[in-house]
Write an enzyme that holds these catalytic residues in place. Structure first.
Site, PDB file in Angstrom:
ATOM      1  N   LEU A  19       0.815  -1.211   0.000  1.00  0.00           N
ATOM      2  CA  LEU A  19       0.000   0.000   0.000  1.00  0.00           C
ATOM      3  C   LEU A  19       0.850   1.264   0.000  1.00  0.00           C
ATOM      4  O   LEU A  19       0.550   2.218  -0.724  1.00  0.00           O
ATOM      5  CB  LEU A  19      -0.919  -0.002   1.222  1.00  0.00           C
ATOM      6  CG  LEU A  19      -2.136  -0.922   1.138  1.00  0.00           C
ATOM      7  CD1 LEU A  19      -2.732  -1.145   2.529  1.00  0.00           C
ATOM      8  CD2 LEU A  19      -3.193  -0.334   0.200  1.00  0.00           C
ATOM      9  N   ASP A  38      11.065   3.861   4.297  1.00  0.00           N
ATOM     10  CA  ASP A  38      10.914   2.429   4.566  1.00  0.00           C
ATOM     11  C   ASP A  38      12.159   1.950   5.287  1.00  0.00           C
ATOM     12  O   ASP A  38      13.290   2.207   4.844  1.00  0.00           O
ATOM     13  CB  ASP A  38      10.703   1.622   3.285  1.00  0.00           C
ATOM     14  CG  ASP A  38      10.034   0.287   3.575  1.00  0.00           C
ATOM     15  OD1 ASP A  38       8.832   0.150   3.298  1.00  0.00           O
ATOM     16  OD2 ASP A  38      10.720  -0.621   4.084  1.00  0.00           O
ATOM     17  N   ASP A  73      13.933   4.676  11.271  1.00  0.00           N
ATOM     18  CA  ASP A  73      12.883   3.999  12.025  1.00  0.00           C
ATOM     19  C   ASP A  73      11.943   5.059  12.599  1.00  0.00           C
ATOM     20  O   ASP A  73      12.292   5.767  13.556  1.00  0.00           O
ATOM     21  CB  ASP A  73      13.517   3.183  13.150  1.00  0.00           C
ATOM     22  CG  ASP A  73      12.506   2.402  13.969  1.00  0.00           C
ATOM     23  OD1 ASP A  73      11.295   2.564  13.747  1.00  0.00           O
ATOM     24  OD2 ASP A  73      12.942   1.627  14.849  1.00  0.00           O
ATOM     25  N   ASN A 100       1.922   4.690   7.286  1.00  0.00           N
ATOM     26  CA  ASN A 100       1.499   3.393   6.763  1.00  0.00           C
ATOM     27  C   ASN A 100       2.386   2.242   7.241  1.00  0.00           C
ATOM     28  O   ASN A 100       2.053   1.077   7.043  1.00  0.00           O
ATOM     29  CB  ASN A 100       1.508   3.463   5.225  1.00  0.00           C
ATOM     30  CG  ASN A 100       1.206   2.149   4.557  1.00  0.00           C
ATOM     31  OD1 ASN A 100       0.061   1.721   4.489  1.00  0.00           O
ATOM     32  ND2 ASN A 100       2.242   1.487   4.050  1.00  0.00           N
ATOM     33  N   TYR A 171      -2.277  -6.530  16.783  1.00  0.00           N
ATOM     34  CA  TYR A 171      -2.518  -5.703  15.596  1.00  0.00           C
ATOM     35  C   TYR A 171      -3.856  -4.970  15.705  1.00  0.00           C
ATOM     36  O   TYR A 171      -3.957  -3.772  15.413  1.00  0.00           O
ATOM     37  CB  TYR A 171      -2.486  -6.602  14.362  1.00  0.00           C
ATOM     38  CG  TYR A 171      -2.763  -5.926  13.046  1.00  0.00           C
ATOM     39  CD1 TYR A 171      -1.811  -5.089  12.465  1.00  0.00           C
ATOM     40  CD2 TYR A 171      -3.956  -6.155  12.372  1.00  0.00           C
ATOM     41  CE1 TYR A 171      -2.058  -4.489  11.239  1.00  0.00           C
ATOM     42  CE2 TYR A 171      -4.207  -5.552  11.141  1.00  0.00           C
ATOM     43  CZ  TYR A 171      -3.255  -4.724  10.583  1.00  0.00           C
ATOM     44  OH  TYR A 171      -3.504  -4.126   9.366  1.00  0.00           O
ATOM     45  N   LYS A 175      -4.356  -0.919  15.749  1.00  0.00           N
ATOM     46  CA  LYS A 175      -5.133  -0.236  14.720  1.00  0.00           C
ATOM     47  C   LYS A 175      -6.344   0.497  15.308  1.00  0.00           C
ATOM     48  O   LYS A 175      -6.756   1.534  14.786  1.00  0.00           O
ATOM     49  CB  LYS A 175      -5.568  -1.241  13.650  1.00  0.00           C
ATOM     50  CG  LYS A 175      -4.425  -1.749  12.787  1.00  0.00           C
ATOM     51  CD  LYS A 175      -3.666  -0.615  12.125  1.00  0.00           C
ATOM     52  CE  LYS A 175      -2.675  -1.102  11.077  1.00  0.00           C
ATOM     53  NZ  LYS A 175      -1.925   0.018  10.460  1.00  0.00           N
ATOM     54  N   THR A 205      -1.373  -7.384   0.025  1.00  0.00           N
ATOM     55  CA  THR A 205      -0.029  -7.016   0.446  1.00  0.00           C
ATOM     56  C   THR A 205       0.596  -8.216   1.157  1.00  0.00           C
ATOM     57  O   THR A 205      -0.059  -9.224   1.386  1.00  0.00           O
ATOM     58  CB  THR A 205      -0.049  -5.822   1.428  1.00  0.00           C
ATOM     59  OG1 THR A 205      -0.613  -6.262   2.677  1.00  0.00           O
ATOM     60  CG2 THR A 205      -0.876  -4.669   0.880  1.00  0.00           C
TER      61      THR A 205
END
Length: 301
Positions: A19, A38, A73, A100, A171, A175, A205
């Protein structure tokens, strides 16, 4: 080309693959100069040898766009601060932050180690907070100097954060926390010209290979519902000046579908005007539940 983001400087974290990569390419196609962040890690957070950020930068430049790589990071204060500095030192401004970055360490709750909990909460939730903090500090300074920005922040939540997901307690918690952070940031930063929204995407992904195992294969012809690029148009619009007046909202995006989430809105209610006994409280709760809408099912249940 509509050049919806012409002249804007956009930072995208976790933009080396999936994404994030799709978002970075889509912003560049609309005229934005992009900072491609990244860290270069695997699905579980372990370091990769290659630099996916540099690969995406090369793609953008090959298409005639402008981009620079950042390998820090963003779940550390220095990494997040250097991310903002990279945008300012390279392009002289920062207009949009798209957070993201993330990875998975899925376990059922009874098998979930503390390290797996901490690592996922860190990269997703702290990795959203720190870039936001440093970008917001810059935008606040700009506003106080009389240069109120047209700034945009797009956070990445998930259906797991909105409904829960079996085997993803860490997770899902992260989120869900991102949604709470989005709402607070939208309220606090509006005075400085900053709009903050969140997107809960569904796409193909590395992180969703098991979640969407039955629908992962792209069709030979026709519309590929699970392509990551399907989510990017909404993210680009939210990150542009064209989204004026839209803030503190959460959107689901999958394929050609966009849904505005309505959050934890008050449903049926009853007020006795006095303290209930536990039995009375139970009876009232059951009556209210009968009148309330059923919640969406937890993923994987």
């Amino acid at each position: 080309m509509s050049a919806l983001c012409d002249g804007r400087v956009v930072v995208v974290t976790g933009a080396g693959r999936g994404l994030g990569r799709a978002h970075a390419l889509a912003f560049a196609a609309e005229g934005a100069r992009v900072v491609v962040n990244d860290l270069g890690v695997g699905l579980d957070g372990a370091r990769d040898a290659k630099s996916p950020a540099e690969t995406v930068v090369a793609e953008i430049r090959a298409a005639g766009g402008e981009a620079v790589a950042h390998g820090g990071d963003v779940a550390t204060a220095e990494g997040a601060a250097s991310l903002v500095r990279t945008a300012l030192q390279t392009y002289g401004r920062l207009d949009t932050l798209v957070s993201n970055a993330g990875f998975l360490r899925d376990r059922m709750l009874v098998n979930l180690d503390e390290d797996d909990w901490d690592a996922v909460i860190r990269v997703h939730l702290k990795g959203h907070f720190l870039p936001l903090k440093h970008a917001a500090a810059h935008w606040r300074a700009e506003a106080k100097a009389g240069r109120t920005p047209v700034a945009r922040v797009v956070h990445t939540s998930s259906g797991a954060g909105l409904l829960g997901s079996v085997g993803q307690g860490n997770y899902s918690a992260a989120k869900a926390g991102i949604v709470g952070l989005t709402l607070v940031a939208a309220a606090e930063l509006a005075r400085y010209g900053v709009q903050v929204n969140a997107v809960a995407p569904a796409a193909r992904t590395r992180m969703t290979e098991r979640t969407f195992a039955e629908t992962m294969a792209a069709p030979a012809t026709g519309f590929d519902v699970m392509a990551p690029g399907n989510v990017s148009p909404l993210v680009v619009w939210l990150g542009s000046a064209a989204s004026e007046g839209v803030t503190g909202r959460v959107f689901e995006a999958e394929g050609g579908r966009i849904t505005v989430m309505e959050g934890w809105r008050p449903g049926p209610s009853a007020d006795k005007g006095a303290r209930r006994t536990p039995v009375e409280a139970g009876e009232t709760a059951r009556e209210l539940l009968t009148a309330a809408r059923e919640p969406g099912p937890v993923y994987g249940a």
